[in-house]
Enzyme design. Structure first.
Site, mmCIF file in Angstrom:
data_model
loop_
_atom_site.group_PDB
_atom_site.id
_atom_site.type_symbol
_atom_site.label_atom_id
_atom_site.label_comp_id
_atom_site.label_asym_id
_atom_site.label_seq_id
_atom_site.Cartn_x
_atom_site.Cartn_y
_atom_site.Cartn_z
ATOM 1 N N ASP A 1 0.829 -1.193 0.000
ATOM 2 C CA ASP A 1 0.000 0.000 0.000
ATOM 3 C C ASP A 1 0.873 1.256 0.000
ATOM 4 O OD1 ASP A 1 -2.716 1.194 0.384
ATOM 5 O OD2 ASP A 1 -1.834 1.904 2.262
ATOM 6 N N GLU B 1 1.505 -0.598 -5.075
ATOM 7 C CA GLU B 1 0.519 0.433 -5.361
ATOM 8 C C GLU B 1 1.300 1.744 -5.369
ATOM 9 O OE1 GLU B 1 -3.423 2.701 -3.605
ATOM 10 O OE2 GLU B 1 -1.666 2.291 -2.383
#
Length: 539
Positions: A211, A287
């Site tokens: 993330d 990401e």
């Protein structure tokens, strides 16, 4: 135009051409009737994923968390939140998935923790300048009495990126105030995350989705963001809408001192060395909402991460030219680093692509067409739960919205793509869990025709289209090679050839002539011509 792929593919690298299905843990399957999805629920539905034809699943965070941002605020990285089950449930899920031939990717959240993490609680209890505070980004404020934030950065979720604590210092949170950012210049932080990686690798996970992979390091002096004339202030709040690599055309780059700093790559080189110690070709996928394809490609250099989400495909408009530019630009950026692309159209942070493409019958036709084109490309593809059912974005009533960005900005946020998916039945919860109560975000009353049970075995259903497309991909992708030849078939037509298959996508408003060939797969009815909003594979 020909795109030459220099990659020497190792057959053990399962992730290079895998189709991975994203499971939003809260919204996939509920085993105990509390209205929230959980690990035993996912385990019970793993045969469905195998039968769908995917190779792996990626699960959003299931760690101990107060759930202010639905698990992306982690209080304990090495345990399972009781809402979702236990470590034993995680072990059972991993074992079951592997028995079914599925790989498992788990989410890792290294940019920030929960404010309930033991480290942050210790930092609040300690004095300014203490070792406890040095794990996060605490700073004195500006102004005569330190009453102003240390710099002008804004949170991605809206409002200032700084919160003041009672002793007068401020801490940085690029997301919600309950998600304080780590200071990755402190070696304790890197050591802790190596321990986290090892903990889950030892339990058998096959990979990590990282993330905010571009956000770990900020400029050392935490200087103000420099804004161009007319540019609104923000710390990447618009990256999820229009940045992230977007169009391949030249544009002025934003000043982003909080994102994509060069030191972040040292972290992923370290993680690469950790993963190399394990068998089974473990992997990481970033990401990374970067501003150019070239900066995205840096994350997948040979000694760093294996994949990085290619958000350019997701951000492209309904345009043959834009799709073509994304394909050529992506390969051009990845060729120097020897990486393969990763394609995605929807996830838990963006509007579902049926809705993005206009909704209704046209939106669904375009969604299926773009998905079929994506699945024909070399590299891996990621699917988001429910897209195989043709789900659209839901307009969630304000009283049921839970996204922290809604509370900070008043904008609807991301709840509309996170509504629990329907499995069976004619009313909520549509087989999502036992009982007759609505789940944590209410499902629309008119979803009965979209359930798995309603679509299974039904010719022409979206579910059966996905199953057929994934089967066709499996039949040809392993032998088609990674060489792509772009075809000039008209301004509104995307065409490319890969191995024995020619792919044609009509983005225009009138039917177009088809090249010669046998129809392998089509996203809609096809005769001698290709209708608008349709893709076909020809052999």
């Amino acid at each position: 135009m020909t795109l030459n792929d220099p990659i020497q593919v190792d057959p053990s690298e399962w992730w290079r051409h895998a189709v991975t299905y994203q499971v939003y843990v809260r919204s996939f399957a509920d085993s105990d009737g509390d209205g929230i999805g959980d690990l035993p629920g996912i385990t019970s539905r793993l045969p469905y994923l195998r039968d769908l034809g995917v190779d792996a699943l990626w699960m959003t965070p299931f760690y101990t968390s107060p759930q202010h941002d639905h698990g992306y605020d982690v209080a304990d990285y090495c345990d399972v939140d009781p809402r979702f089950g236990s470590l034993a449930d995680a072990d059972t899920l991993l074992a079951t998935a592997h028995d079914l031939g599925l790989k498992v990717i788990v989410d890792l959240v290294p940019n920030h923790s929960s404010d309930e993490h033991v480290w942050f609680q210790a930092a609040l209890a300690a004095a300014p300048g203490s070792p406890e505070r040095a794990r996060y980004l605490f700073r004195d404020g500006r102004g005569e009495n330190g009453e102003l934030p240390p710099n002008n950065w804004d949170s991605v979720f809206g409002g200032p990126a700084w919160t003041r604590v009672p002793d007068g210092q401020w801490y940085l949170h690029l997301f919600d105030s309950t998600q304080p950012d780590f200071d990755w210049r402190n070696p304790e932080v890197g050591d802790m995350f190596e321990d986290v990686l090892t903990f889950w690798l030892d339990r058998g996970v096959d990979g990590f989705r990282v993330d905010v992979a571009h956000g770990l390091y900020k400029v050392a002096d935490l200087r103000d963001q420099v804004l161009q004339e007319g540019e609104r202030r923000g710390s990447g709040a618009d990256a999820h809408q229009s940045g992230g690599g977007g169009s391949m055309v030249e544009r002025t780059l934003r000043d982003e001192p909080m994102w994509d700093q060069p030191e972040v790559h040292d972290v992923y080189r370290r993680w690469h060395r950790v993963l190399e110690k394990y068998d089974g070709d473990r992997m990481t996928v970033a990401e990374a909402w970067t501003q150019t394809p070239e900066s995205m490609a840096k994350f997948v250099r040979p000694d760093e991460m294996q994949q990085s989400f290619n958000f350019s495909w997701l951000l492209a408009g309904w345009s043959a030219r834009e799709f073509s530019d994304v394909i050529t630009g992506t390969f051009a950026a990845l060729e120097p680093v020897g990486a393969s692309p990763t394609w995605v159209l929807s996830n838990h942070d963006v509007i579902r692509h049926v809705t993005r493409y206009g909704g209704g019958a046209q939106g669904l036709a375009r969604a299926k067409a773009s998905t079929l084109a994506m699945l024909a490309l070399p590299g891996s593809s990621y699917l988001y739960e429910g897209e195989e059912l043709g789900l659209e974005q839901v307009d969630v009533e304000p009283e049921f919205r839970q996204d922290p960005s809604w509370f900070r900005t008043g904008e609807p946020g991301r709840d509309g793509c996170r509504v629990p998916i329907p499995w069976s039945g004619t009313e909520a919860p549509f087989g999502f869990g036992p009982g007759h109560e609505q789940p944590w975000i209410p499902q629309p009353a008119d979803w009965a025709h979209l359930t798995v049970a309603a679509q299974e075995g039904v010719e022409g259903s979206t579910l059966e289209f996905y199953r057929s497309a994934l089967a066709a991909r499996r039949d040809f992708a392993q032998t088609a090679g990674d060489h792509v030849e772009m075809l000039e078939l008209g301004a509104d037509v995307l065409g490319f050839r890969r191995g024995p298959v020619t792919v044609v996508l009509n983005c225009g408003t009138t039917p177009v002539a088809l090249p010669e060939g046998e129809v392998v797969m089509a996203s809609g009815p096809v005769d001698d011509t290709l209708p608008p909003d349709t893709t076909v594979w020809l052999r």
